[in-house]
Design a protein around this motif. Structure first.
Motif, PDB file in Angstrom:
ATOM      1  N   THR A 157       0.835  -1.197   0.000  1.00  0.00           N
ATOM      2  CA  THR A 157       0.000   0.000   0.000  1.00  0.00           C
ATOM      3  C   THR A 157       0.873   1.252   0.000  1.00  0.00           C
ATOM      4  O   THR A 157       0.619   2.201  -0.727  1.00  0.00           O
ATOM      5  CB  THR A 157      -0.952   0.004   1.214  1.00  0.00           C
ATOM      6  N   ALA A 158       1.920   1.230   0.814  1.00  0.00           N
ATOM      7  CA  ALA A 158       2.849   2.361   0.887  1.00  0.00           C
ATOM      8  C   ALA A 158       3.522   2.570  -0.464  1.00  0.00           C
ATOM      9  O   ALA A 158       3.672   3.707  -0.920  1.00  0.00           O
ATOM     10  CB  ALA A 158       3.906   2.113   1.966  1.00  0.00           C
ATOM     11  N   ARG A 159       3.909   1.461  -1.123  1.00  0.00           N
ATOM     12  CA  ARG A 159       4.549   1.529  -2.439  1.00  0.00           C
ATOM     13  C   ARG A 159       3.587   2.155  -3.464  1.00  0.00           C
ATOM     14  O   ARG A 159       3.980   3.005  -4.241  1.00  0.00           O
ATOM     15  CB  ARG A 159       4.971   0.122  -2.892  1.00  0.00           C
ATOM     16  N   GLN A 160       2.316   1.746  -3.412  1.00  0.00           N
ATOM     17  CA  GLN A 160       1.304   2.295  -4.325  1.00  0.00           C
ATOM     18  C   GLN A 160       1.123   3.795  -4.101  1.00  0.00           C
ATOM     19  O   GLN A 160       0.990   4.561  -5.051  1.00  0.00           O
ATOM     20  CB  GLN A 160      -0.038   1.588  -4.124  1.00  0.00           C
ATOM     21  N   LEU A 161       1.148   4.185  -2.835  1.00  0.00           N
ATOM     22  CA  LEU A 161       0.998   5.596  -2.484  1.00  0.00           C
ATOM     23  C   LEU A 161       2.168   6.412  -3.036  1.00  0.00           C
ATOM     24  O   LEU A 161       1.977   7.484  -3.605  1.00  0.00           O
ATOM     25  CB  LEU A 161       0.906   5.751  -0.958  1.00  0.00           C
ATOM     26  N   VAL A 162       3.369   5.878  -2.901  1.00  0.00           N
ATOM     27  CA  VAL A 162       4.563   6.554  -3.413  1.00  0.00           C
ATOM     28  C   VAL A 162       4.466   6.690  -4.939  1.00  0.00           C
ATOM     29  O   VAL A 162       4.712   7.759  -5.489  1.00  0.00           O
ATOM     30  CB  VAL A 162       5.858   5.793  -3.008  1.00  0.00           C
ATOM     31  N   LEU A 163       4.060   5.613  -5.604  1.00  0.00           N
ATOM     32  CA  LEU A 163       3.923   5.644  -7.060  1.00  0.00           C
ATOM     33  C   LEU A 163       2.871   6.662  -7.500  1.00  0.00           C
ATOM     34  O   LEU A 163       3.089   7.420  -8.433  1.00  0.00           O
ATOM     35  CB  LEU A 163       3.555   4.257  -7.604  1.00  0.00           C
ATOM     36  N   THR A 222       1.880   9.312  -5.875  1.00  0.00           N
ATOM     37  CA  THR A 222       2.413  10.647  -5.589  1.00  0.00           C
ATOM     38  C   THR A 222       3.413  11.058  -6.667  1.00  0.00           C
ATOM     39  O   THR A 222       3.376  12.183  -7.156  1.00  0.00           O
ATOM     40  CB  THR A 222       3.077  10.680  -4.195  1.00  0.00           C
ATOM     41  N   GLU A 223       4.282  10.125  -7.063  1.00  0.00           N
ATOM     42  CA  GLU A 223       5.266  10.411  -8.119  1.00  0.00           C
ATOM     43  C   GLU A 223       4.555  10.759  -9.422  1.00  0.00           C
ATOM     44  O   GLU A 223       4.958  11.665 -10.135  1.00  0.00           O
ATOM     45  CB  GLU A 223       6.187   9.202  -8.336  1.00  0.00           C
ATOM     46  N   GLN A 224       3.477  10.022  -9.702  1.00  0.00           N
ATOM     47  CA  GLN A 224       2.715  10.260 -10.934  1.00  0.00           C
ATOM     48  C   GLN A 224       2.107  11.662 -10.920  1.00  0.00           C
ATOM     49  O   GLN A 224       2.157  12.370 -11.920  1.00  0.00           O
ATOM     50  CB  GLN A 224       1.621   9.203 -11.047  1.00  0.00           C
ATOM     51  N   GLU A 277       3.219  14.219  -9.269  1.00  0.00           N
ATOM     52  CA  GLU A 277       4.325  15.174  -9.402  1.00  0.00           C
ATOM     53  C   GLU A 277       4.739  15.304 -10.866  1.00  0.00           C
ATOM     54  O   GLU A 277       5.076  16.381 -11.315  1.00  0.00           O
ATOM     55  CB  GLU A 277       5.529  14.752  -8.541  1.00  0.00           C
TER      56      GLU A 277
END
Length: 144
Positions: free
Chosen positions: A6-12, A14-16, A18
């Motif tokens: 879930t954390a990895r998905q959130l980071v991805l 957020t990157e998208q 940005e």
């Protein structure tokens, strides 16, 4: 574990977002520079923005979104279909451009003001981000 995924998905995600931010900023700058644009021109810009991200957007999706979702333009089988709504005009988001054809017929075309374009871009990107598409769900019992 599930938390890490879930954390990895959130980071991805957020990157998208940005990555998209420069697109939004460019769109806002473009709107300020070009002034008001008609729905066709605006739709073309949204389609050109979505394509490199493998998001399929049709003119109909943009028109539908601007009308049914944002209530900026009149929708439905009416003679004033495509014209700016009174509310959108009052809020400075859209306007009606009056013109006369070569044949002498008066036309009224709904246009998005720079503020309206900024507003629409913001809402479109948020909607696509949440739904992966700009296509609106059809109301139950509505016409497809």
């Amino acid at each position: 574990d599930m938390f890490a995924s879930t954390a990895r998905q959130l980071v991805l995600a957020t990157e998208q977002l940005e990555e998209q931010r420069p697109m939004v900023e460019r769109a806002k700058t473009h709107a300020a520079a070009t002034g008001s644009v008609n729905r066709q021109t605006f739709a073309r810009e949204v389609i050109e923005w979505a394509e490199p991200q493998n998001i399929r957007v049709l003119h109909a999706h943009v028109f539908d979104f601007l009308g049914r979702k944002l209530h900026l333009f009149i929708t439905g089988e009416r003679t004033d279909q495509g014209q700016a709504t009174t509310d959108a005009i009052r809020r400075g988001l859209a306007d009606n451009r009056r013109d006369t054809t070569k044949a002498g017929r008066n036309t009224i075309t709904g246009v998005l003001t720079p503020t309206g374009q900024e507003y629409a871009w913001d809402r479109i990107i948020r909607y696509i981000d949440a739904n992966g598409t700009l296509a609106l769900p059809r109301e139950i019992g509505g016409v497809a």
